[in-house]
Enzyme design. Sequence first.
Site, short mmCIF file in Angstrom:
data_model
loop_
_atom_site.label_atom_id
_atom_site.label_comp_id
_atom_site.label_asym_id
_atom_site.label_seq_id
_atom_site.Cartn_x
_atom_site.Cartn_y
_atom_site.Cartn_z
N ARG A 148 33.54 76.42 80.54
CA ARG A 148 33.03 74.83 80.18
C ARG A 148 32.56 74.29 80.49
O ARG A 148 30.75 73.48 80.82
CB ARG A 148 34.06 73.80 79.22
CG ARG A 148 33.47 73.81 78.68
CD ARG A 148 34.53 72.59 77.53
NE ARG A 148 34.76 73.71 76.57
CZ ARG A 148 35.95 73.95 76.60
NH1 ARG A 148 36.83 74.35 77.69
NH2 ARG A 148 36.35 74.88 76.33
N LYS A 203 40.55 73.48 87.43
CA LYS A 203 39.54 73.65 86.43
C LYS A 203 38.57 73.32 85.93
O LYS A 203 38.24 73.89 85.60
CB LYS A 203 40.99 73.73 84.94
CG LYS A 203 40.22 74.29 84.12
CD LYS A 203 40.79 74.47 82.68
CE LYS A 203 39.93 74.84 81.63
NZ LYS A 203 40.26 74.50 80.08
N ASP A 257 31.08 76.25 71.87
CA ASP A 257 31.97 77.34 71.84
C ASP A 257 31.78 78.07 72.03
O ASP A 257 31.38 79.32 73.35
CB ASP A 257 30.72 78.07 70.37
CG ASP A 257 32.05 78.54 69.03
OD1 ASP A 257 33.27 77.68 68.96
OD2 ASP A 257 31.72 80.01 68.59
N THR A 258 33.31 78.61 72.67
CA THR A 258 34.56 79.11 73.13
C THR A 258 35.31 80.62 73.42
O THR A 258 35.38 80.09 72.26
CB THR A 258 34.86 78.28 74.50
OG1 THR A 258 34.45 76.91 74.77
CG2 THR A 258 35.87 79.50 75.48
N ASN A 278 35.59 67.88 67.51
CA ASN A 278 36.32 66.43 67.06
C ASN A 278 37.54 67.11 67.69
O ASN A 278 38.98 66.69 67.59
CB ASN A 278 37.02 67.38 65.55
CG ASN A 278 35.79 66.27 64.37
OD1 ASN A 278 35.37 65.26 64.82
ND2 ASN A 278 35.44 67.44 63.63
N ASN A 279 37.10 67.81 69.34
CA ASN A 279 38.77 68.59 70.00
C ASN A 279 38.01 67.89 71.42
O ASN A 279 38.19 67.21 72.58
CB ASN A 279 37.99 69.82 70.46
CG ASN A 279 38.75 70.64 72.05
OD1 ASN A 279 39.78 70.19 72.34
ND2 ASN A 279 39.07 71.68 71.07
N TYR A 316 44.31 78.97 75.74
CA TYR A 316 44.63 79.66 76.38
C TYR A 316 44.72 79.47 77.43
O TYR A 316 45.39 81.16 78.63
CB TYR A 316 44.03 81.63 75.93
CG TYR A 316 43.66 81.90 74.76
CD1 TYR A 316 44.52 82.88 74.24
CD2 TYR A 316 42.69 81.10 73.96
CE1 TYR A 316 44.89 83.13 72.83
CE2 TYR A 316 42.44 82.02 72.55
CZ TYR A 316 43.19 83.04 72.22
OH TYR A 316 43.17 82.85 70.34
P1 IMP Z 1 36.18 76.93 69.89
O1 IMP Z 1 35.53 77.50 68.84
O2 IMP Z 1 35.14 77.01 71.43
O3 IMP Z 1 36.47 75.19 69.87
O4 IMP Z 1 37.22 77.64 70.55
C1 IMP Z 1 38.06 78.58 70.11
C2 IMP Z 1 39.40 78.91 70.87
O5 IMP Z 1 38.96 79.39 72.23
C3 IMP Z 1 39.84 77.44 71.05
O6 IMP Z 1 40.63 77.33 70.00
C4 IMP Z 1 41.30 77.84 72.19
O7 IMP Z 1 42.12 78.06 71.60
C5 IMP Z 1 40.21 78.26 72.62
N1 IMP Z 1 38.88 77.92 74.08
C6 IMP Z 1 38.59 76.86 73.88
N2 IMP Z 1 37.81 76.82 75.33
C7 IMP Z 1 39.33 76.61 76.29
C8 IMP Z 1 40.15 76.45 77.74
O8 IMP Z 1 39.49 75.57 78.38
N3 IMP Z 1 40.38 77.01 78.01
C9 IMP Z 1 41.85 77.58 76.89
N4 IMP Z 1 41.61 78.36 75.76
C10 IMP Z 1 40.50 77.71 75.00
#
Ligand code: IMP
Length: 201
Positions: free
Chosen positions: A177, A171, A68-69, A8-9, A150
């Site tokens: 990613r 980027k 997931d990141t 949803n992002n 971040y």
């Molecule tokens: P998610 O669980 O994959 O949505 O990512 C966890 C959190 O990591 C997100 O809410 C962002 O704050 C951060 N995040 C994920 N990808 C990136 C990125 O490419 N750049 C900066 N912050 C990121």
Amino acid sequence: MTIYLATNNAHKLKEITPLFPGHLILKTINDLGFTGDLPETGKTLEENAKQKAKIIWNKYKVPCFADDTGLEVYALGGEPGVYSARYAGRHCSAEDNVSLLLKKLESKTNRNARFRTVIALFLDGEQYFFEGKINGKISEIRKGIGGFGYDPVFIPEGYETTFAEMEFEEKNKISHRAKAVRALVEFLTFQKIQVLPKSFL
Ligand code: IMP
């Protein structure tokens, strides 16, 4: 082949879309009419990515993936890691998360960090994982207005600028990613599925 991205992002969708070649049609869970939640309650990036993709696979049985990141900071023992989205608390903003990170690093000289992305793919009842990483360091202050999360405090190795100061395309050439998505695209393109074992779902 049509493949669905379980997120949803909007930021992620914007980064992932241009990395897909013409022969793979990327659609979103909106196209499936999915309006539910995609919870992230796992203890690892792998668990969270799998959890999100599995919700879509179980409901629609279509090829789908989720990423997931986490930002892993050396001096903080890998924090915030899997808790990157809610580092400062469940309902906190990216601003809050970055503020907490900068505060925790105030007394640290080692500011090394890395972003790590894990993609979980569900295809024909099989699950596969792909990973992308980028090393860098956390800046003393926020710089730049691009990107998300971040990005304003992450300076990738070999650069003087944060992700948020870079052009979008820059980027998206080098990021965690992008690396994970390229591995996914290569896998789908060359159909390595033919040599992998069958179902364990
Ligand atoms: P998610 O669980 O994959 O949505 O990512 C966890 C959190 O990591 C997100 O809410 C962002 O704050 C951060 N995040 C994920 N990808 C990136 C990125 O490419 N750049 C900066 N912050 C990121």
